[in-house]
Design an enzyme around this catalytic site. Sequence first.
Site, short mmCIF file in Angstrom:
data_model
loop_
_atom_site.label_atom_id
_atom_site.label_comp_id
_atom_site.label_asym_id
_atom_site.label_seq_id
_atom_site.Cartn_x
_atom_site.Cartn_y
_atom_site.Cartn_z
CG ASP A 220 -5.53 -14.98 29.96
OD1 ASP A 220 -5.89 -16.08 29.52
OD2 ASP A 220 -5.09 -14.80 31.11
CD GLU A 269 -7.54 6.37 19.99
OE1 GLU A 269 -6.30 6.38 19.82
OE2 GLU A 269 -8.09 6.64 21.08
#
Length: 542
Positions: A220, A269
């Site tokens: 956002d 990751e």
Amino acid sequence: MTHELTAPRLASASSKTTESVGWWRDAVIYQVYVRSFADSDGDGVGDLRGVRSRLPHLARLGVDAVWLTPFYVSPQADGGYDVADYRAVDPLFGDLSDADELVRAAHALGLRVIVDVVPNHTSDRHPWFREALAEAPGGPARARYHFRPGRGPGGMVPPNDWESVFGGPAWTRAAGGEWYLHLFAPQQPDLNWEHPEVAEEFASVLRFWLDLGVDGFRVDVAHGMVKAPGLPDIGRGAQATLIGTEPLPFFDQDGVHDIHRSWRRLLDEYGGDRIGVAEAWAPTSERLALYVRPDELHQAFNFRFLTCPWDPALMRTVIDESLAATAAVGATTTWVLSNHDVVRHVTRYGGGPQGLARARAAALLMLALPGSAYLYQGEELGLPEVADLPAEVRQDPAFLRTAGQDGLRDGCRIPLPWSGQEPPYGFGPAGTWLPQPRDWAGLSVAAQTGDPHSTLELYRAALELRRALPGLGSPDAGPLVWQPSPEGVLLFTRPGFACTLNGRGTVVELPSPGRPVLSSAPVETDGRSVRLPQDSCTWWAL
């Protein structure tokens, strides 16, 4: 030739999948506004269990992923975009086990799950901000936000001339005389991303939800976390109208890209192609493309396409500029027509039968373009904006802060109609937090299911065909080539596929581009020529 005659035959030869690396590159992602999707407990507000119960609808629709609006602990001053606890589910929507079960249920249906993260601001009920208000000016807790002394005698004037996106000044005076910055509602104080604790906290929040199994984040106000040094004045009013069109000192600063690079490293990751999606407003397509460079986020919303009026020439320009800008950074483009912050496109395109015809045509155009498409809940039903809500039921803070002069977002957030002849149309056991129109029975999922002329079945057929035809959606299937066409008509081809859009108010006759496979309105063709209905879009197999 109507759409229901062709989709089942072609879809049986489906050759596309989103299970490979880079699933997002041509994915269709469905936005669920949780408060208005489905209610499981009868309080009139949608919740996570309600969403879970309706996931089969999304699987049958044919989308690849679900994006959930905020369901975190929040006072709901801005529909959940004022977060008080980023690691907990608000009791209004359930609990953490409901979130976990929803993710698992979605995955079992082959749906990925994207959740909102709100990093530009917190709620004023967040522990950090409460701590900041409790201490004296200049205290360490205030450094996590933007506190500044005022100007003029006694510091009575805000620190600069910035305006809230929701109307009024972007500053509120706190105890002790300092002012704090809020680019949105006063209940949404902006965080100071130059403070190291802010970056550390949000890295931890992202890991929390990734560990729970979500497939990514919609970021956002991804363009807003960094402000220009010195917080300079803008020197003009009506600043909200400048967003996405002109440079502003509080949006789209270069420093935001360092944040997004760090988040990309974090996402990488984790296995399973977890993604980041930027809700970013930028003055140009080229500036927007910076958010999706190879080491930044995976996608950014293409708001220029959303805000483009019903004008084929302008649509073509936006499409060309969008594709060129993202290609320059090695990324793919997204396409979107509606979301929880804008007037639904049925109404934007004129409303009534004309608006619906144009909305259906625009949907087919969007789904034919190379890249990823975002659908807003209810657009597959052809829902219009509800513009006649009484003031006493509205909850949009922009409406409340501008005395009704602005803030029409409640009208696109009306709870969905699922079944039945009267409200709440299967939304839940009782009422709805915003009233539904009395004439929506024919727009419900149940009413449209099986009707070959319905908007719902058009979307289902389109998404089925999108998987079947390599030239639809996939950014790797080959170039988009514009072909000669009359004024007001768009015609482009991709390998094995063509798309025509008649944006004129009259029927247009032209040589048949191929074999029609889907149309937003019935087309007449003898195999050599075709009569395209006004305000329609047709797909062709070559």
